[in-house]
Design a protein around this motif. Structure first.
Motif, short mmCIF file in Angstrom:
data_model
loop_
_atom_site.label_atom_id
_atom_site.label_comp_id
_atom_site.label_asym_id
_atom_site.label_seq_id
_atom_site.Cartn_x
_atom_site.Cartn_y
_atom_site.Cartn_z
N LEU A 296 0.81 -1.21 0.00
CA LEU A 296 0.00 0.00 0.00
C LEU A 296 0.84 1.26 0.00
O LEU A 296 0.32 2.37 -0.18
N GLU A 297 2.15 1.11 0.23
CA GLU A 297 3.09 2.23 0.18
C GLU A 297 4.42 1.73 -0.35
O GLU A 297 4.73 0.55 -0.27
N SER A 298 5.22 2.66 -0.87
CA SER A 298 6.59 2.33 -1.27
C SER A 298 7.52 2.52 -0.08
O SER A 298 7.49 3.59 0.56
N PRO A 299 8.37 1.54 0.22
CA PRO A 299 9.32 1.73 1.31
C PRO A 299 10.33 2.83 1.01
O PRO A 299 10.92 3.40 1.94
N GLU A 300 10.53 3.18 -0.24
CA GLU A 300 11.46 4.24 -0.62
C GLU A 300 10.85 5.63 -0.47
O GLU A 300 11.57 6.61 -0.29
N MET A 301 9.53 5.72 -0.57
CA MET A 301 8.84 7.02 -0.46
C MET A 301 7.55 6.81 0.31
O MET A 301 6.45 6.91 -0.23
N PRO A 302 7.65 6.51 1.62
CA PRO A 302 6.45 6.19 2.41
C PRO A 302 5.58 7.42 2.63
O PRO A 302 6.06 8.56 2.67
N LEU A 303 4.29 7.16 2.80
CA LEU A 303 3.33 8.25 2.97
C LEU A 303 3.61 9.08 4.20
O LEU A 303 3.45 10.31 4.18
N ALA A 304 4.01 8.44 5.30
CA ALA A 304 4.26 9.19 6.53
C ALA A 304 5.34 10.24 6.31
O ALA A 304 5.25 11.36 6.84
N GLU A 305 6.35 9.91 5.53
CA GLU A 305 7.42 10.88 5.26
C GLU A 305 6.92 12.01 4.38
O GLU A 305 7.26 13.18 4.60
#
Length: 327
Positions: A296-305
């Motif tokens: 559901l998210e990319s570990p390289e560009m996570p939503l929290a960041e």
């Protein structure tokens, strides 16, 4: 794992065209549909870039059952509305930067995405360039020692009128959201979470930032010095300093293809890692990988960041006096 990812593109401007061109070089991806507020514009775009369907409204793309993921390529003042609409239509998203106008809007998108269990990623294409990823890998291996400092700039001369999206406060104008997001995102990528920010800016008569300089303090105490400008052509370089040496990205750093490592003893090594085509294929490939793996998210560009960095931009805008109607 061999599923073809069916893309929709929302918007038909310059960045949409660059992304559509890049999709041709992405394996197992197709441009299924494009949407514009003008059917003529969408039809022309579809013909040029091989989209199967053209829609004359954004809502029609959000409702298109033949689309897996939508690339939102509208001006960033429209991203929040467009993203919420597409998430409600059940679509995964790649949202162009700046992700939104402020942290509140970004958080609302993230919350809805998690509620609907849909993939969303900020289109920070720089993070997926081969040279950037290799530079990060080598830094993490300790090639330049304990990293304590980053310097980055990005600027060009924008010869546009006050009504243009770059300078119009109603459209989220200003250097910070258009250009400053690059050095900010790269500073967080290389040095970690931002815990403090201080900035100065030069404002236009309309009250948006013509240029801005800002300093970041990271969680580990390291520092970044960044600048962005719409009235000065800057070198667009990025360098990272450690106690054993430094690494410098060459060219316009946000799509660099090579970098140099210089150590304290004077030794210097240069590394080349070419990108595919215009460089946008790499973020599209990451989206495809995540969708195929059910992420559901990319570990390289996570939503929290993404949300946190929009908050940093909020802080900087408040310090230099830039306010949008949605704040």
């Amino acid at each position: 794992m061999d599923k073809i990812i069916r893309w929709g593109i929302l918007g038909t401007g310059k960045i949409a065209k660059a992304f559509a061109a890049a999709l041709r070089e992405v394996p197992d991806a197709e441009l299924a549909a494009v949407a514009s507020r003008s059917l003529d514009s969408a039809t022309e775009f579809a013909k040029e870039y091989g989209a199967k369907r053209a829609h004359g409204t954004y809502q029609a793309l959000a409702d298109d059952n033949g689309v897996d993921v939508v690339y939102i390529a509208t001006p960033h003042a429209m991203h929040h509305e467009n993203a919420i609409m597409c998430l409600n239509g059940g679509k995964a998203l790649l949202v162009e930067k700046a992700f939104t106008l402020n942290r509140r809007e970004a958080q609302e998108i993230a919350d809805l995405a998690r509620q609907r269990k849909l993939f969303v990623m900020e289109a920070m294409w720089t993070r997926f360039q081969p040279a950037i990823l290799e530079a990060k890998r080598m830094i993490d291996m300790g090639e330049i020692g304990n990293v304590r400092n980053l310097q980055a700039d990005l600027g060009f001369v924008a010869n546009a009128g006050p009504e243009h999206r770059l300078f119009n406060p109603a459209l989220g104008g200003g250097a910070l959201l258009d250009l400053g997001i690059y050095p900010l995102s790269m500073a967080a990528f290389f040095l970690g979470p931002v815990k403090g920010a201080s900035g100065y800016g030069e404002l236009t008569p309309a009250g948006v930032d013509m240029q801005a300089n800002f300093v970041l303090r990271h969680e580990d105490g390291s520092l970044s010095a960044c600048s962005c400008s719409l009235n000065a052509r800057t070198p667009a370089t990025l360098s990272i300093g450690g106690d054993k040496g430094f690494l410098r990205l060459h060219g316009r750093f946000h799509h660099a293809e090579h970098f140099t490592i210089v150590l304290n003893d004077g030794t210097e090594r240069e590394f080349h890692f070419p990108r595919i085509g215009n460089g946008y294929a790499h973020e599209a490939m990451e989206v495809g990988r995540c969708l195929r793996e059910g992420l559901l998210e990319s570990p390289e560009m996570p939503l929290a960041e993404t949300v946190e960095l929009m908050g940093v931009l909020d802080q900087l805008r408040a310090q230099i006096g830039v306010k949008y109607s949605v704040d």
